[in-house]
Write a protein that holds these residues in place. Structure first.
Motif, PDB file in Angstrom:
ATOM      1  N   VAL A 196       0.829  -1.197   0.000  1.00  0.00           N
ATOM      2  CA  VAL A 196       0.000   0.000   0.000  1.00  0.00           C
ATOM      3  C   VAL A 196       0.871   1.258   0.000  1.00  0.00           C
ATOM      4  O   VAL A 196       0.662   2.153  -0.830  1.00  0.00           O
ATOM      5  CB  VAL A 196      -0.999   0.002   1.180  1.00  0.00           C
ATOM      6  CG1 VAL A 196      -1.762   1.322   1.240  1.00  0.00           C
ATOM      7  CG2 VAL A 196      -1.956  -1.177   1.054  1.00  0.00           C
ATOM      8  N   ARG A 197       1.842   1.350   0.874  1.00  0.00           N
ATOM      9  CA  ARG A 197       2.691   2.548   0.938  1.00  0.00           C
ATOM     10  C   ARG A 197       3.411   2.763  -0.390  1.00  0.00           C
ATOM     11  O   ARG A 197       3.429   3.872  -0.929  1.00  0.00           O
ATOM     12  CB  ARG A 197       3.702   2.453   2.071  1.00  0.00           C
ATOM     13  CG  ARG A 197       4.665   3.666   2.083  1.00  0.00           C
ATOM     14  CD  ARG A 197       5.621   3.635   3.247  1.00  0.00           C
ATOM     15  NE  ARG A 197       4.877   4.011   4.433  1.00  0.00           N
ATOM     16  CZ  ARG A 197       4.998   3.438   5.628  1.00  0.00           C
ATOM     17  NH1 ARG A 197       5.849   2.456   5.800  1.00  0.00           N
ATOM     18  NH2 ARG A 197       4.279   3.831   6.631  1.00  0.00           N
ATOM     19  N   GLU A 238      -0.551   0.204   6.363  1.00  0.00           N
ATOM     20  CA  GLU A 238       0.804   0.287   5.811  1.00  0.00           C
ATOM     21  C   GLU A 238       1.854  -0.244   6.774  1.00  0.00           C
ATOM     22  O   GLU A 238       2.824  -0.878   6.356  1.00  0.00           O
ATOM     23  CB  GLU A 238       1.144   1.738   5.446  1.00  0.00           C
ATOM     24  CG  GLU A 238       0.397   2.249   4.250  1.00  0.00           C
ATOM     25  CD  GLU A 238       0.745   3.674   3.872  1.00  0.00           C
ATOM     26  OE1 GLU A 238       0.292   4.110   2.812  1.00  0.00           O
ATOM     27  OE2 GLU A 238       1.474   4.361   4.629  1.00  0.00           O
ATOM     28  N   HIS A 290      -2.516   4.377   7.671  1.00  0.00           N
ATOM     29  CA  HIS A 290      -1.214   4.241   8.340  1.00  0.00           C
ATOM     30  C   HIS A 290      -1.088   2.873   9.009  1.00  0.00           C
ATOM     31  O   HIS A 290      -0.051   2.212   8.895  1.00  0.00           O
ATOM     32  CB  HIS A 290      -1.013   5.357   9.373  1.00  0.00           C
ATOM     33  CG  HIS A 290       0.201   5.171  10.200  1.00  0.00           C
ATOM     34  ND1 HIS A 290       1.473   5.411   9.731  1.00  0.00           N
ATOM     35  CD2 HIS A 290       0.358   4.731  11.473  1.00  0.00           C
ATOM     36  CE1 HIS A 290       2.358   5.121  10.673  1.00  0.00           C
ATOM     37  NE2 HIS A 290       1.698   4.714  11.741  1.00  0.00           N
ATOM     38  N   GLN A 327      -1.655   9.698   2.758  1.00  0.00           N
ATOM     39  CA  GLN A 327      -2.503   8.726   3.446  1.00  0.00           C
ATOM     40  C   GLN A 327      -3.926   9.255   3.557  1.00  0.00           C
ATOM     41  O   GLN A 327      -4.891   8.510   3.400  1.00  0.00           O
ATOM     42  CB  GLN A 327      -1.942   8.414   4.829  1.00  0.00           C
ATOM     43  CG  GLN A 327      -0.651   7.644   4.798  1.00  0.00           C
ATOM     44  CD  GLN A 327      -0.051   7.438   6.169  1.00  0.00           C
ATOM     45  OE1 GLN A 327      -0.330   8.180   7.107  1.00  0.00           O
ATOM     46  NE2 GLN A 327       0.792   6.424   6.295  1.00  0.00           N
ATOM     47  N   ARG A 348       0.907   3.852  -3.038  1.00  0.00           N
ATOM     48  CA  ARG A 348       0.400   5.199  -2.715  1.00  0.00           C
ATOM     49  C   ARG A 348       1.426   6.256  -3.089  1.00  0.00           C
ATOM     50  O   ARG A 348       1.096   7.279  -3.706  1.00  0.00           O
ATOM     51  CB  ARG A 348       0.052   5.279  -1.223  1.00  0.00           C
ATOM     52  CG  ARG A 348      -0.458   6.640  -0.794  1.00  0.00           C
ATOM     53  CD  ARG A 348      -0.775   6.688   0.678  1.00  0.00           C
ATOM     54  NE  ARG A 348       0.332   6.333   1.550  1.00  0.00           N
ATOM     55  CZ  ARG A 348       1.366   7.134   1.838  1.00  0.00           C
ATOM     56  NH1 ARG A 348       1.451   8.343   1.296  1.00  0.00           N
ATOM     57  NH2 ARG A 348       2.313   6.729   2.661  1.00  0.00           N
TER      58      ARG A 348
END
Length: 86
Positions: A5-6, A34, A31, A16, A9
């Motif tokens: 995800v991080r 992640e 957060h 976020q 993204r």
């Protein structure tokens, strides 16, 4: 649960908070996902994979995660019980 995800993204240039708004959750939830402190529901995982236009398996790495399926752990417990309690 291991995830990308991080990485995804950041590739999209989203914060976020922006990702959270797109999938209907908070910045804090993003957060926590992640940092692998929270496992999203299947619906949230689906929504996250959809905004990245990736299959869910490319965002959430089930094979690399430490936690195994409940079915696997239940099967092991049943096998142990059958071997040792019979």
């Amino acid at each position: 649960m291991k995830n990308r995800v991080r990485q995804l993204r950041e590739e999209y240039g989203w914060t976020q908070e922006q990702l959270g708004r797109m999938v209907g959750t908070s910045r804090q939830a993003i957060h926590a996902i992640e940092s692998e402190k929270f496992e999203p529901s299947i619906w949230l995982a689906h929504d996250i994979s959809q905004v990245f236009q990736c299959p869910i398996e490319e965002v959430f790495l089930f094979d690399q995660s430490e936690r195994k399926s409940r079915a696997t752990s239940s099967r092991r417990a049943y096998e142990w019980q059958s071997e040792n309690c019979g």
